[in-house]
Scaffold this motif. Structure first.
Motif, PDB file in Angstrom:
ATOM      1  N   PRO A  27       0.828  -1.219   0.000  1.00 22.50           N
ATOM      2  CA  PRO A  27       0.000   0.000   0.000  1.00 22.50           C
ATOM      3  C   PRO A  27       0.855   1.258   0.000  1.00 22.50           C
ATOM      4  CG  PRO A  27      -0.779  -1.578   1.649  1.00 22.50           C
ATOM      5  CD  PRO A  27       0.531  -2.089   1.153  1.00 22.50           C
ATOM      6  N   ASP A  28       0.387   2.288  -0.695  1.00 23.51           N
ATOM      7  CA  ASP A  28       1.124   3.547  -0.756  1.00 23.51           C
ATOM      8  C   ASP A  28       1.333   4.135   0.628  1.00 23.51           C
ATOM      9  OD1 ASP A  28       1.282   3.369  -3.485  1.00 23.51           O
ATOM     10  OD2 ASP A  28      -0.463   4.645  -3.873  1.00 23.51           O
ATOM     11  N   ARG A  29       0.313   4.019   1.505  1.00 25.25           N
ATOM     12  CA  ARG A  29       0.431   4.592   2.850  1.00 25.25           C
ATOM     13  C   ARG A  29       1.593   3.955   3.625  1.00 25.25           C
ATOM     14  NH1 ARG A  29      -2.699   7.173   6.764  1.00 25.25           N
ATOM     15  NH2 ARG A  29      -1.270   7.635   8.489  1.00 25.25           N
ATOM     16  N   LEU A  30       1.753   2.652   3.479  1.00 26.03           N
ATOM     17  CA  LEU A  30       2.854   1.962   4.152  1.00 26.03           C
ATOM     18  C   LEU A  30       4.197   2.462   3.640  1.00 26.03           C
ATOM     19  CD1 LEU A  30       4.006  -0.254   5.984  1.00 26.03           C
ATOM     20  CD2 LEU A  30       3.656  -1.870   4.100  1.00 26.03           C
ATOM     21  N   GLN A  32       4.824   5.335   2.281  1.00 22.02           N
ATOM     22  CA  GLN A  32       4.994   6.716   2.737  1.00 22.02           C
ATOM     23  C   GLN A  32       5.464   6.759   4.190  1.00 22.02           C
ATOM     24  OE1 GLN A  32       1.174   8.478   1.984  1.00 22.02           O
ATOM     25  NE2 GLN A  32       1.395   8.374  -0.244  1.00 22.02           N
ATOM     26  N   ASP A  33       4.867   5.902   5.035  1.00 24.50           N
ATOM     27  CA  ASP A  33       5.277   5.857   6.440  1.00 24.50           C
ATOM     28  C   ASP A  33       6.726   5.415   6.574  1.00 24.50           C
ATOM     29  OD1 ASP A  33       2.775   6.669   7.213  1.00 24.50           O
ATOM     30  OD2 ASP A  33       2.074   4.656   7.786  1.00 24.50           O
ATOM     31  N   THR A  35       9.082   5.847   4.324  1.00 23.95           N
ATOM     32  CA  THR A  35       9.940   6.934   3.838  1.00 23.95           C
ATOM     33  C   THR A  35      10.078   8.022   4.887  1.00 23.95           C
ATOM     34  OG1 THR A  35       9.250   6.479   1.550  1.00 23.95           O
ATOM     35  CG2 THR A  35      10.225   8.638   2.005  1.00 23.95           C
ATOM     36  N   HIS A 248      -8.673  -4.333  11.853  1.00 23.29           N
ATOM     37  CA  HIS A 248      -7.414  -3.751  11.382  1.00 23.29           C
ATOM     38  C   HIS A 248      -6.188  -4.517  11.862  1.00 23.29           C
ATOM     39  CE1 HIS A 248     -10.068  -0.363  10.426  1.00 23.29           C
ATOM     40  NE2 HIS A 248      -9.137  -0.012   9.559  1.00 23.29           N
ATOM     41  N   SER A 342       3.466   7.867  19.188  1.00 26.51           N
ATOM     42  CA  SER A 342       2.457   7.959  18.123  1.00 26.51           C
ATOM     43  C   SER A 342       1.138   7.289  18.513  1.00 26.51           C
ATOM     44  CB  SER A 342       2.982   7.298  16.850  1.00 26.51           C
ATOM     45  OG  SER A 342       3.199   5.909  17.055  1.00 26.51           O
TER      46      SER A 342
END
Length: 344
Positions: A27-30, A32-33, A35, A248, A342
């Motif tokens: 997934p893109d979100r993963l 991004q996290d 990076t 989740h 977080s």
């Protein structure tokens, strides 16, 4: 078997890992996290693996674990990936998968290879397989820092930080080895757990968990009962766990529980808190015997109050120290897992 500090492993870097991940359809979100926080890349990937459906996405989980094992910058992340990969292969029950799992495990058990956190996780896996000699090797590694200290110097350590000694004690007893001075420390931890369990179960005259509010006169200890990581997928598939956090994945489930514990601790500052991670069958058997609903949110707490044995080693004080193993069983430090800023 002599246990040494971990040997040096070939260097890797974040760029190597990201390059290896490009073709896995993550997934893109993963991405991004990863990076944004490259130092947490291994942990983020392991969390993602835990969320994969092992039946339908087993091949993807395997490829991802192999990638983390081969390319993650942190040696501990590579070892955690290897341990989880071996467990996944054993669940496949194929002859080739079993042989590969054994090859991976043998590599992890090489003298000087394992770090303390992964050693704790692997030791627990080997315990369940009743491979006590190998489990003891892992527990000795996990307890390396504690074993280097004179037993009398461990009085200020928390019970959670001494957990590797308790696991070591169990393996030594299973193997019929004579107890040493560090085993005496572990026995003292076990006795404190007995006293705490008796206190919250009401066997010494208290009211038990859930009855000690601002106006109550019961015990000052409360317990939170949750499914273990090993039981999570089965509990979810049997609809014993429902709701958004369960959907989740395991990490979301534990982090939601962490936030609940923090809120309760703020509301009742004089209360001591413990966590117990349990399986599926013990809850199902308990509910069938008492005519309760296994998916009821209060059932696990009722089980803990009425059924938890006084010497149950799963009972852990909460919160652990920031540098101690997280209570959720991930093998990561509390500050990098449920205790992460977080998650506030």
């Amino acid at each position: 078997m002599t246990d040494h500090a971990p040997a040096a492993t070939p260097a890797s870097d974040g760029a190597s890992l990201m390059a290896a991940l490009r073709d896995l359809g993550l997934p893109d979100r993963l991405l991004q996290d990863m990076t944004a926080a490259p130092e947490q890349a291994g942990g983020l990937l392991m969390d993602f693996v835990a969320d994969l459906d092992r039946t339908e996405l087993g091949d993807q989980a395997r490829r991802l674990l192999e990638t983390v094992r081969d390319h993650a910058p942190a040696p501990e992340d590579r070892q955690h990936a290897s341990i989880r990969l071996a467990k996944l292969l054993r669940e496949g029950r194929g002859v080739r998968d079993e042989a590969e799992a054994e090859r991976i495990t043998a590599g992890l058990l090489r003298p000087g290879h394992l770090a303390e956190g992964p050693a704790q996780v692997l030791g627990e896996d080997l315990q369940k397989l009743e491979r006590w000699d190998e489990a003891l090797h892992c527990h000795n590694v996990a307890a390396r820092r504690l074993l280097a200290e004179p037993p009398e110097e461990l009085a200020d350590e928390s019970d959670l930080s001494l957990a590797p000694l308790v696991s070591r004690l169990l393996a030594r007893m299973k193997l019929g080895l004579p107890l040493d001075a560090h085993d005496d420390v572990a026995m003292a931890v076990a006795r404190r757990q007995v006293e705490g369990a008796l206190e919250f179960s009401g066997e010494e005259g208290g009211d038990g968990p859930g009855e000690d509010g601002p106006e109550g006169n019961g015990s000052d200890r409360e317990v939170e009962a949750l499914y273990s990581r090993e039981a999570f997928d089965e509990a979810r598939s049997r609809e014993l766990l429902t709701g958004e956090t369960a959907e989740h994945g395991a990490d979301a489930y534990y982090r939601a529980a962490e936030r609940t514990l923090r809120e309760r601790a703020r509301e009742h500052p004089g209360t001591r808190w413990s966590v117990v991670l349990h399986g599926v069958e013990e809850i199902v058997e308990f509910t069938e015997r008492l005519g309760l609903g296994p998916a009821d949110g209060e059932t696990a707490l009722d089980w803990a109050e009425l059924e938890l044995t006084p010497d149950d080693p799963r009972l852990r004080s909460w919160p652990p120290g920031r540098n101690e193993a997280c209570w959720c069983g991930s093998g990561r430090k509390y500050k990098k897992c449920c205790g992460s800023p977080s998650n506030r």
